[in-house]
Design an enzyme around this catalytic site. Structure first.
Site, PDB file in Angstrom:
ATOM      1  N   HIS A  39       0.830  -1.202   0.000  1.00 36.15           N
ATOM      2  CA  HIS A  39       0.000   0.000   0.000  1.00 36.15           C
ATOM      3  C   HIS A  39       0.868   1.257   0.000  1.00 36.15           C
ATOM      4  O   HIS A  39       1.811   1.366   0.781  1.00 36.15           O
ATOM      5  CB  HIS A  39      -0.887  -0.039   1.250  1.00 36.15           C
ATOM      6  CG  HIS A  39      -1.902   1.034   1.347  1.00 36.15           C
ATOM      7  ND1 HIS A  39      -2.110   1.753   2.498  1.00 36.15           N
ATOM      8  CD2 HIS A  39      -2.801   1.514   0.443  1.00 36.15           C
ATOM      9  CE1 HIS A  39      -3.089   2.612   2.316  1.00 36.15           C
ATOM     10  NE2 HIS A  39      -3.519   2.497   1.075  1.00 36.15           N
ATOM     11  N   GLU A  66       0.659  -0.296  -4.822  1.00 37.41           N
ATOM     12  CA  GLU A  66      -0.373   0.704  -5.075  1.00 37.41           C
ATOM     13  C   GLU A  66       0.192   2.057  -4.691  1.00 37.41           C
ATOM     14  O   GLU A  66       0.958   2.166  -3.730  1.00 37.41           O
ATOM     15  CB  GLU A  66      -1.617   0.385  -4.238  1.00 37.41           C
ATOM     16  CG  GLU A  66      -2.750   1.401  -4.340  1.00 37.41           C
ATOM     17  CD  GLU A  66      -2.682   2.498  -3.278  1.00 37.41           C
ATOM     18  OE1 GLU A  66      -3.515   3.429  -3.341  1.00 37.41           O
ATOM     19  OE2 GLU A  66      -1.805   2.432  -2.389  1.00 37.41           O
ATOM     20  N   ASP A  68      -0.709   6.655  -4.979  1.00 34.29           N
ATOM     21  CA  ASP A  68      -1.675   7.714  -5.256  1.00 34.29           C
ATOM     22  C   ASP A  68      -1.071   8.766  -6.175  1.00 34.29           C
ATOM     23  O   ASP A  68       0.095   9.147  -6.002  1.00 34.29           O
ATOM     24  CB  ASP A  68      -2.098   8.391  -3.950  1.00 34.29           C
ATOM     25  CG  ASP A  68      -2.617   7.398  -2.926  1.00 34.29           C
ATOM     26  OD1 ASP A  68      -3.717   6.863  -3.140  1.00 34.29           O
ATOM     27  OD2 ASP A  68      -1.914   7.140  -1.920  1.00 34.29           O
ATOM     28  N   HIS A  81      -0.750  11.435  -1.377  1.00 37.73           N
ATOM     29  CA  HIS A  81      -2.099  11.058  -0.966  1.00 37.73           C
ATOM     30  C   HIS A  81      -2.942  12.250  -0.531  1.00 37.73           C
ATOM     31  O   HIS A  81      -4.099  12.383  -0.925  1.00 37.73           O
ATOM     32  CB  HIS A  81      -2.035  10.030   0.165  1.00 37.73           C
ATOM     33  CG  HIS A  81      -3.368   9.591   0.674  1.00 37.73           C
ATOM     34  ND1 HIS A  81      -4.067  10.295   1.646  1.00 37.73           N
ATOM     35  CD2 HIS A  81      -4.138   8.525   0.367  1.00 37.73           C
ATOM     36  CE1 HIS A  81      -5.206   9.672   1.901  1.00 37.73           C
ATOM     37  NE2 HIS A  81      -5.279   8.602   1.134  1.00 37.73           N
ATOM     38  N   GLU A 141      -3.700   4.683  -8.249  1.00 35.87           N
ATOM     39  CA  GLU A 141      -4.933   5.285  -7.758  1.00 35.87           C
ATOM     40  C   GLU A 141      -4.953   6.767  -8.110  1.00 35.87           C
ATOM     41  O   GLU A 141      -4.091   7.534  -7.677  1.00 35.87           O
ATOM     42  CB  GLU A 141      -5.095   5.122  -6.254  1.00 35.87           C
ATOM     43  CG  GLU A 141      -6.409   5.749  -5.782  1.00 35.87           C
ATOM     44  CD  GLU A 141      -6.672   5.674  -4.299  1.00 35.87           C
ATOM     45  OE1 GLU A 141      -7.502   6.475  -3.811  1.00 35.87           O
ATOM     46  OE2 GLU A 141      -6.049   4.848  -3.617  1.00 35.87           O
TER      47      GLU A 141
END
Length: 278
Positions: A39, A66, A68, A81, A141
């Site tokens: 993450h 993953e 952002d 993020h 993302e």
């Protein structure tokens, strides 16, 4: 100049790093993904959304990460993020009000731990290049600043197309914003995509299907086996965030979940070993 397509994008080098799960949605779409994703690049083991995190994920043996992506003031996609710098950098400033050059000089490593001092906010292109070099699949993302949903999706999609990743099956687009996801897909229609939702609802599933998603990514909080079954019966995979214990991850996989996002991938490698295809 666009680099040539690296060989790792078309060769099955992922099998040693995690299970290639194949729920019905994968069989229908040709999409597959490692069972464990770190993450925000390196989870809790490195400053989030940094190149250092990608390096740590690769050293741990992760097959996928993953991260952002948000826009700078000059419309460049960067990894972060939050809309502000307070939490990760310990200083004031809004991402949407700073240029990509200014953001590239922001130290987000020192606040995490002095050992990471000098680690800065990376450009999206640099992160994707690092993933290619390290052999990491990337769940991108799209994390738009409020009010910039469509612009952020368009910029991410355009960047992927410019980086010769428009048909890359080892890049998965995702977002909580259907508008951002739709805008990105318009630029790179061949890329697999997933809708993010805080919890399962029939409306979320319907939206994911409308966007031709391969997965619905859901929070672990309140998730039930019935939710997973409903999504799978609709032909989509389920991926769950954020799972940090092996016991919980095993339970989700028994329910038919395709993958889990974790801040502690180091704790979940028993899951990978148990799930590997031999």
């Amino acid at each position: 100049m666009i680099a040539s397509r690296p060989s790792w994008l078309s060769t099955p080098r992922w099998r040693g790093r995690g299970r290639w799960t194949e729920p019905d949605s994968v069989i229908k779409t040709g999409w597959a993904w490692p069972v464990l994703l770190a993450h925000r690049c390196g989870g809790a083991l490195a400053p989030e959304n940094t190149l250092a995190g990608l390096e740590i994920a690769a050293r741990l043996g992760c097959g996928a990460v993953e991260f952002d992506v948000m826009l700078s003031a000059d419309g460049q996609p960067v990894l972060i993020h939050d809309e502000t710098l307070e939490r990760t950098a310990g200083r004031s400033g809004r991402v949407a009000e700073l240029s990509a050059a200014e953001l590239s000089g922001v130290d987000v490593g020192q606040r995490f731990h002095p050992a990471f001092a000098g680690e800065t906010i990376p450009a999206f292109a640099d992160a994707l290049d690092a993933c290619r070099r390290l052999g990491l699949a990337a769940n991108v993302e799209i994390k738009p600043t409020v009010g910039l949903e469509r612009q952020t999706g368009e910029a991410v999609g355009y960047s992927l197309r410019a980086m010769d990743a428009a048909g890359d099956r080892q890049v998965l687009l995702s977002s909580f914003s259907a508008e951002a996801l739709e805008a990105a897909v318009a630029e790179v229609p061949r890329l697999p995509r997933a809708l993010l939702a805080a919890c399962y609802t029939p409306a979320a599933l319907a939206c994911a299907r409308q966007l031709s998603c391969v997965a619905l990514n859901l929070s672990r909080d309140g998730l039930t086996e019935e939710d997973v079954v409903a999504v799978r019966e609709a032909g989509l995979a389920v991926m769950v965030y954020t799972v940090n214990t092996l016991e919980e991850a095993r339970r989700f996989l028994r329910w038919g979940v395709a993958g889990v996002f974790s801040d502690r991938p180091d704790r979940l490698f028993g899951l990978v070993t148990e799930s590997c295809i031999t």
